[in-house]
Design a protein around this motif. Sequence first.
Motif, PDB file in Angstrom:
ATOM      1  N   PHE A 197     -18.696   2.512   1.516  1.00 40.78           N
ATOM      2  CA  PHE A 197     -18.691   2.529   0.060  1.00 40.78           C
ATOM      3  C   PHE A 197     -18.027   3.826  -0.383  1.00 40.78           C
ATOM      4  O   PHE A 197     -18.616   4.901  -0.275  1.00 40.78           O
ATOM      5  N   GLY A 198     -16.792   3.727  -0.826  1.00 37.40           N
ATOM      6  CA  GLY A 198     -16.021   4.908  -1.168  1.00 37.40           C
ATOM      7  C   GLY A 198     -15.343   5.489   0.061  1.00 37.40           C
ATOM      8  O   GLY A 198     -15.662   5.145   1.200  1.00 37.40           O
ATOM      9  N   VAL A 199     -14.392   6.374  -0.172  1.00 38.28           N
ATOM     10  CA  VAL A 199     -13.619   7.008   0.906  1.00 38.28           C
ATOM     11  C   VAL A 199     -14.137   8.425   1.104  1.00 38.28           C
ATOM     12  O   VAL A 199     -14.115   9.246   0.184  1.00 38.28           O
ATOM     13  N   ALA A 200     -14.628   8.693   2.302  1.00 39.04           N
ATOM     14  CA  ALA A 200     -15.229   9.999   2.581  1.00 39.04           C
ATOM     15  C   ALA A 200     -14.166  11.067   2.754  1.00 39.04           C
ATOM     16  O   ALA A 200     -13.113  10.822   3.349  1.00 39.04           O
ATOM     17  N   MET A 241     -20.462  13.088   2.912  1.00 40.82           N
ATOM     18  CA  MET A 241     -20.706  11.666   3.091  1.00 40.82           C
ATOM     19  C   MET A 241     -22.177  11.449   3.414  1.00 40.82           C
ATOM     20  O   MET A 241     -22.846  12.345   3.944  1.00 40.82           O
ATOM     21  N   ALA A 242     -22.694  10.269   3.083  1.00 36.50           N
ATOM     22  CA  ALA A 242     -24.039   9.867   3.491  1.00 36.50           C
ATOM     23  C   ALA A 242     -23.916   8.673   4.427  1.00 36.50           C
ATOM     24  O   ALA A 242     -23.038   7.829   4.269  1.00 36.50           O
ATOM     25  N   ALA A 243     -24.802   8.603   5.407  1.00 32.60           N
ATOM     26  CA  ALA A 243     -24.795   7.500   6.368  1.00 32.60           C
ATOM     27  C   ALA A 243     -26.219   7.046   6.634  1.00 32.60           C
ATOM     28  O   ALA A 243     -27.147   7.861   6.660  1.00 32.60           O
ATOM     29  N   GLY A 244     -26.394   5.746   6.821  1.00 29.43           N
ATOM     30  CA  GLY A 244     -27.700   5.190   7.133  1.00 29.43           C
ATOM     31  C   GLY A 244     -27.543   3.863   7.837  1.00 29.43           C
ATOM     32  O   GLY A 244     -26.443   3.477   8.224  1.00 29.43           O
ATOM     33  N   GLU A 245     -28.630   3.150   7.980  1.00 30.15           N
ATOM     34  CA  GLU A 245     -28.604   1.897   8.736  1.00 30.15           C
ATOM     35  C   GLU A 245     -28.211   0.702   7.859  1.00 30.15           C
ATOM     36  O   GLU A 245     -27.153   0.110   8.031  1.00 30.15           O
ATOM     37  N   GLY A 246     -29.064   0.327   6.926  1.00 34.56           N
ATOM     38  CA  GLY A 246     -28.903  -0.937   6.222  1.00 34.56           C
ATOM     39  C   GLY A 246     -28.035  -0.872   4.982  1.00 34.56           C
ATOM     40  O   GLY A 246     -27.896   0.170   4.332  1.00 34.56           O
ATOM     41  N   ILE A 247     -27.465  -2.020   4.632  1.00 34.34           N
ATOM     42  CA  ILE A 247     -26.642  -2.129   3.430  1.00 34.34           C
ATOM     43  C   ILE A 247     -27.490  -1.908   2.185  1.00 34.34           C
ATOM     44  O   ILE A 247     -27.098  -1.157   1.282  1.00 34.34           O
ATOM     45  N   GLU A 248     -28.675  -2.543   2.115  1.00 35.95           N
ATOM     46  CA  GLU A 248     -29.528  -2.364   0.947  1.00 35.95           C
ATOM     47  C   GLU A 248     -30.003  -0.913   0.812  1.00 35.95           C
ATOM     48  O   GLU A 248     -30.144  -0.395  -0.289  1.00 35.95           O
ATOM     49  N   THR A 249     -30.230  -0.250   1.952  1.00 36.20           N
ATOM     50  CA  THR A 249     -30.626   1.163   1.918  1.00 36.20           C
ATOM     51  C   THR A 249     -29.550   2.009   1.248  1.00 36.20           C
ATOM     52  O   THR A 249     -29.836   2.810   0.348  1.00 36.20           O
ATOM     53  N   MET A 250     -28.295   1.814   1.668  1.00 36.31           N
ATOM     54  CA  MET A 250     -27.226   2.646   1.124  1.00 36.31           C
ATOM     55  C   MET A 250     -26.910   2.264  -0.317  1.00 36.31           C
ATOM     56  O   MET A 250     -26.581   3.130  -1.137  1.00 36.31           O
ATOM     57  N   LEU A 251     -27.000   0.983  -0.656  1.00 38.29           N
ATOM     58  CA  LEU A 251     -26.777   0.591  -2.046  1.00 38.29           C
ATOM     59  C   LEU A 251     -27.871   1.137  -2.957  1.00 38.29           C
ATOM     60  O   LEU A 251     -27.612   1.439  -4.127  1.00 38.29           O
ATOM     61  N   SER A 252     -29.089   1.277  -2.429  1.00 40.14           N
ATOM     62  CA  SER A 252     -30.162   1.878  -3.225  1.00 40.14           C
ATOM     63  C   SER A 252     -29.859   3.344  -3.514  1.00 40.14           C
ATOM     64  O   SER A 252     -30.042   3.820  -4.643  1.00 40.14           O
ATOM     65  N   PRO A 258     -19.572   9.159  -1.258  1.00 42.96           N
ATOM     66  CA  PRO A 258     -19.147   8.183  -0.251  1.00 42.96           C
ATOM     67  C   PRO A 258     -20.266   7.920   0.752  1.00 42.96           C
ATOM     68  O   PRO A 258     -20.973   8.845   1.167  1.00 42.96           O
ATOM     69  N   MET A 259     -20.422   6.656   1.120  1.00 42.77           N
ATOM     70  CA  MET A 259     -21.519   6.265   2.007  1.00 42.77           C
ATOM     71  C   MET A 259     -21.033   5.243   3.019  1.00 42.77           C
ATOM     72  O   MET A 259     -20.051   4.542   2.793  1.00 42.77           O
ATOM     73  N   VAL A 260     -21.782   5.140   4.116  1.00 44.99           N
ATOM     74  CA  VAL A 260     -21.488   4.124   5.119  1.00 44.99           C
ATOM     75  C   VAL A 260     -22.803   3.592   5.678  1.00 44.99           C
ATOM     76  O   VAL A 260     -23.721   4.356   5.956  1.00 44.99           O
ATOM     77  N   LEU A 272     -21.965   6.537  15.158  1.00 41.61           N
ATOM     78  CA  LEU A 272     -20.995   6.530  14.068  1.00 41.61           C
ATOM     79  C   LEU A 272     -19.903   7.586  14.260  1.00 41.61           C
ATOM     80  O   LEU A 272     -20.182   8.731  14.620  1.00 41.61           O
ATOM     81  N   LEU A 273     -18.656   7.214  14.013  1.00 36.49           N
ATOM     82  CA  LEU A 273     -17.538   8.156  14.077  1.00 36.49           C
ATOM     83  C   LEU A 273     -17.417   8.904  12.750  1.00 36.49           C
ATOM     84  O   LEU A 273     -17.629   8.328  11.679  1.00 36.49           O
ATOM     85  N   PHE A 274     -17.047  10.181  12.822  1.00 36.35           N
ATOM     86  CA  PHE A 274     -16.968  11.020  11.633  1.00 36.35           C
ATOM     87  C   PHE A 274     -15.523  11.176  11.164  1.00 36.35           C
ATOM     88  O   PHE A 274     -14.616  11.365  11.990  1.00 36.35           O
ATOM     89  N   PRO A 275     -15.281  11.160   9.848  1.00 31.96           N
ATOM     90  CA  PRO A 275     -13.942  11.486   9.348  1.00 31.96           C
ATOM     91  C   PRO A 275     -13.563  12.912   9.748  1.00 31.96           C
ATOM     92  O   PRO A 275     -14.426  13.805   9.779  1.00 31.96           O
TER      93      PRO A 275
END
Length: 348
Positions: free
Chosen positions: A224-227, A231-242, A251-253, A264-267
């Motif tokens: 979600f967005g270009v880091a 950046m923020a990173a987590g497991e679930g889609i609903e978690t990051m959308l919250s 920016p999140m993934v 997870l790979l880092f920019p």
Amino acid sequence: MSSPATDLAHRLSRNAEAVCRHYLSNGHREGRYWLVGDVANTPGRSLFVRLSGPASGKGAAGKWTDAATGEHGDLLDLIARNRGLDRLRDALDEARTFLSLAPDPPVLRQTRLPAPRGSPDSARRLYAMSKPIAGTTAEAYLHSRGIVTVLEGDPLRFHPRCYYRPDADSPTETWPALIAAVTDLGGRITGAHRTWLDRSGRDKAPLSSPRRAMGHLLGHGVRFGVANDVMAAGEGIETMLSLRSTLPTLPMVAALSANHLAALLFPPTLRRLYIARDADPAGDIAMASVADRAQAAGIEALALSPRFDDFNVDLSRMGIDGLRASLRLQLAPEDVVRFMPGATIATA
């Protein structure tokens, strides 16, 4: 000798405008191009099809590109995506029907192989044949989870009849599904995540495993967005959308699982990583692993911890104001001002 697919693509290109008028009826012609929103026939101008030009090579008639996603192909590809056809032979049959040609002889049909199930190509096709979530069961499902912020350009789409098979010995079912694109650091789709939904839109479908991913996932995620530097990173889609409900420009993934979060790979430009942990042992292990890797790469790693099981539960129980207050205390002061709308840093 050219293949049947190549021959049909050339025939379609000679009738490019007729193909567009039939399959992309919500678009219109502008000069040498047909303009429409996407392969699913959504109104707009993102996808353009060349209506005239040479039979092959640069500038060939029938070639199309979606400027929003970077996807491209010929008219046979377009028909397959538009009609939701996973198998090449079905796309060929559809093209022959449109061109009023005789069906392919059965002996030739037996020689064709379907696209590898679960491959990145299959994931890209599934995402392409899905449609925007506005007004769909997927949007209703997210709203039921308290998530009302889905921005244009987010990698979320909806498929009304997504295939589901419990196991190899069971018949295939179809359910509505929230489809999310999994991408690499360059933005290329490597996989897709499916959340099958109850037809009411109030919950997930009553299936033994209503969430499944396909394609190449390791190191990648739903972005979600270009880091850039944060950046923020987590497991679930609903978690990051919250989280995104209160931090819409951060920016999140979503890595989709604890194991994938740990890998997870880092920019290359990343300087600070917020790790949205789930409150369970697997989440703690994943957070520790990704934090160690980030710090070894010279990236500051900060934990974001929910009050309850995860941030979607926080949003449901505390509301957006409560979640906002909780997160504000966990962000670096400069990121409060940068990513939390209307916030300021308190001064003594």
